[in-house]
Design a protein around this motif. Structure first.
Motif, PDB file in Angstrom:
ATOM      1  N   ARG A 205      -1.505  -4.326  10.022  1.00 30.54           N
ATOM      2  CA  ARG A 205      -2.770  -4.554  10.729  1.00 30.54           C
ATOM      3  C   ARG A 205      -2.545  -5.063  12.151  1.00 30.54           C
TER       4      ARG A 205
ATOM      5  N   GLU B  74      -3.085  -1.241  -0.641  1.00 32.74           N
ATOM      6  CA  GLU B  74      -2.534  -2.564  -0.348  1.00 32.74           C
ATOM      7  C   GLU B  74      -1.715  -2.553   0.940  1.00 32.74           C
ATOM      8  N   ALA B  75      -0.975  -1.486   1.191  1.00 35.01           N
ATOM      9  CA  ALA B  75      -0.091  -1.428   2.356  1.00 35.01           C
ATOM     10  C   ALA B  75      -0.861  -1.525   3.663  1.00 35.01           C
TER      11      ALA B  75
ATOM     12  N   ARG C  28       8.375  -1.283  10.026  1.00 35.46           N
ATOM     13  CA  ARG C  28       7.922  -1.612  11.375  1.00 35.46           C
ATOM     14  C   ARG C  28       9.111  -1.558  12.338  1.00 35.46           C
TER      15      ARG C  28
ATOM     16  N   SER D  30       3.910   0.538  13.379  1.00 34.94           N
ATOM     17  CA  SER D  30       4.032   0.400  11.936  1.00 34.94           C
ATOM     18  C   SER D  30       3.927   1.798  11.321  1.00 34.94           C
TER      19      SER D  30
ATOM     20  N   TRP E 294      -0.840   1.757  -4.136  1.00 40.43           N
ATOM     21  CA  TRP E 294       0.061   1.084  -3.186  1.00 40.43           C
ATOM     22  C   TRP E 294      -0.464   1.215  -1.759  1.00 40.43           C
TER      23      TRP E 294
ATOM     24  N   GLN F  32      -3.396  -3.154   4.229  1.00 37.68           N
ATOM     25  CA  GLN F  32      -3.936  -4.503   4.398  1.00 37.68           C
ATOM     26  C   GLN F  32      -2.861  -5.523   4.779  1.00 37.68           C
ATOM     27  N   GLU F  33      -1.593  -5.087   4.767  1.00 38.63           N
ATOM     28  CA  GLU F  33      -0.508  -6.003   5.116  1.00 38.63           C
ATOM     29  C   GLU F  33      -0.631  -6.446   6.570  1.00 38.63           C
ATOM     30  N   GLU F  34      -0.293  -7.704   6.834  1.00 44.04           N
ATOM     31  CA  GLU F  34      -0.439  -8.265   8.177  1.00 44.04           C
ATOM     32  C   GLU F  34       0.406  -7.512   9.195  1.00 44.04           C
ATOM     33  N   SER F  35       1.642  -7.130   8.821  1.00 42.64           N
ATOM     34  CA  SER F  35       2.510  -6.435   9.765  1.00 42.64           C
ATOM     35  C   SER F  35       1.937  -5.077  10.157  1.00 42.64           C
TER      36      SER F  35
ATOM     37  N   SER G 141      12.677   0.799  -0.279  1.00 44.89           N
ATOM     38  CA  SER G 141      11.884   0.444  -1.452  1.00 44.89           C
ATOM     39  C   SER G 141      12.442   1.016  -2.746  1.00 44.89           C
TER      40      SER G 141
END
Length: 344
Positions: free
Chosen positions: A288, A280-281, A239, A244, A277, A283-286, A231
Motif C-alpha cells: 500500500r 490479503e497481499a 518490493r 511493489s 492470498w 492490504q500489506e503495508e509494504s 515463498s
C-alpha cells in the motif's frame, strides 16, 4: 561339462563388462558445471544460487561483501542432513544487506562413493567470482525488462536480448511460456536457460512467472526445483525500489475437466486459494505504501480476454486489482501486442 562352465563364465563376464561400459565412460568424464550458476529467489536479505554438475556432488557457496574481505561459506541442508550426492545445487545466501554488492564463488566436490560409514570424495570444481545483491526497497529508481512466450526458440530470445542494455538492469522477468511443455530436461536448458546464464543470469536475477505451457508435461511438477521462489509457491509479492510487485500464477487456460489434462490438474481450487492470498497481499503495508504497484501474470486479466482461463482471472482477480490501484500489469499469452487503458 567343463567346456559348458567356461562358456557360461565367459558369457557372464562379457555381460558385466557391456553393462558397466556406459557408467565407466560417465565416471571417467571430467567434473564440470554444466548449467548455471544463476540467481533466484531474491529478497531484501537473501538470494539463492542454482547450478548443475555432471556428477553427484556436495556443494557450497563462498561469498563476501565487495567492500570487505570477510568471507562467508554456506551450504544447503534439510532436516539436519547436508544436501549431497546430487547434481542440482540450490544454496541460499542469507543476511545480505540491501544496496550492498557481494561477490560469490560456487564450489562442488564430487562424491565418488557414498557408503553408510565412509564417503569417498573426488575432484573439486569452482566458478566465480560473480556479483549478486538483494532487493533494495530504498532505491530511487531501477530498470528491468520482460520477455515472454519464447516457446524454446533460443535464437529468438538471444535476438531480443541483443536489443537490451543488460548491464543497466536490476532484473529480468520471464513472463511465462518460455517452453512448450516439459517432457525432457534439456528443453529448459536448450530452450532458454543456458542462454540466460550466458547473457546475464549469473549476476542479474530473473523472476520466472509460470505460464500455462509450463504446467504441461511429465516434468512440469519439478519446475520449482530449478526456479525456487521466496515463498516456495508460484505466486508471491516483493518490493524493490519504489515498486511493489505481485507475481501471480495464471494456471491453465482450460477447465480442469478438459480431456487434454487427463484428470491430472486441479487449478480451480488452486486459483481460489491464490485469490484469498491476493486479497490479503494488496492490504500489506509494504504494498500500500509503494509509489508504484505492478502485476506480473502470464494470462492477461483483460476485459476482452477469451477462454476459460482468462474469464476465471477476470472474474476472480480484476475486481481486487482494480480496487488496489494497480499502476501497471504485464502479461503475455496472446502472442500479439496490446495496450489496455485502465477501466477498459
Amino acid at each position: 561339462m567343463l567346456r559348458m562352465r567356461r562358456l557360461f563364465v565367459a558369457a557372464v563376464v562379457a555381460t558385466c563388462v557391456l553393462g558397466l561400459s556406459p557408467a565407466f565412460s560417465q565416471d571417467t568424464a571430467k567434473l564440470d558445471i554444466v548449467h548455471g550458476p544463476y540467481v533466484q529467489a531474491v529478497t531484501d536479505s537473501s538470494a539463492t544460487i542454482v547450478w548443475f554438475t555432471n556428477k553427484d556432488c556436495v556443494s557450497k557457496v563462498e561469498y563476501s561483501p565487495c567492500d570487505s574481505n570477510e568471507v562467508v561459506t554456506t551450504l544447503s541442508s534439510h532436516n539436519r542432513l547436508v544436501d549431497a550426492n546430487t547434481r542440482i545445487h540450490r544454496i541460499t545466501l542469507s543476511d545480505l544487506q540491501p544496496g550492498r554488492r557481494y561477490a560469490y564463488h560456487v564450489v562442488s566436490t564430487e562424491i565418488v562413493k557414498f557408503d553408510p560409514y565412509q564417503v569417498t570424495f573426488g575432484d573439486t570444481i569452482s566458478a566465480g567470482p560473480y556479483r549478486v545483491q538483494a532487493w533494495n526497497p530504498q532505491k530511487e529508481e531501477f530498470s528491468f525488462c520482460i520477455v515472454n512466450d519464447i516457446h524454446e526458440k533460443a535464437d529468438r530470445l538471444d535476438s531480443l536480448l541483443n536489443q537490451v542494455p543488460l548491464d543497466t538492469l536490476d532484473m529480468v522477468v520471464l513472463n511465462g511460456d518460455m517452453i512448450d511443455h516439459w517432457t525432457r530436461e534439456n528443453q529448459v536448458f536448450d530452450g532458454f536457460l543456458d542462454g540466460c546464464v550466458k547473457r546475464f543470469a549469473r549476476e542479474i536475477p530473473f523472476v520466472y512467472v509460470r505460464g500455462n505451457h509450463e504446467t504441461r508435461g511429465a516434468l512440469a511438477r519439478d519446475l520449482l526445483d530449478l526456479f525456487p521462489t521466496p515463498s516456495g509457491r508460484y505466486y508471491y509479492a516483493f518490493r524493490h525500489g519504489p515498486v511493489s510487485f505481485l507475481v501471480l500464477d495464471c494456471g491453465e487456460d482450460k477447465a480442469d475437466w478438459n480431456k487434454e489434462y487427463s484428470g491430472l490438474v486441479a487449478f480451480d481450487a488452486y486459483m481460489a486459494e491464490q485469490t484469498r492470498w491476493l486479497r490479503e497481499a494488496v492490504q500489506e503495508e509494504s504494498f500500500r505504501n509503494a509509489r508504484y504497484r505492478v502485476v506480473l501474470v502470464h494470462i492477461p486479466p483483460a476485459a476482452n480476454g477469451q477462454g476459460y482461463g482468462a474469464t476465471r482471472i477476470r472474474t476472480s482477480w480484476s475486481p481486487i486489482l482494480n480496487h488496489a490501484n494497480i499502476d501497471l500489469a504485464f502479461s503475455g499469452h496472446t502472442h500479439r501486442f496490446a495496450r489496455i487503458d485502465p477501466n477498459d
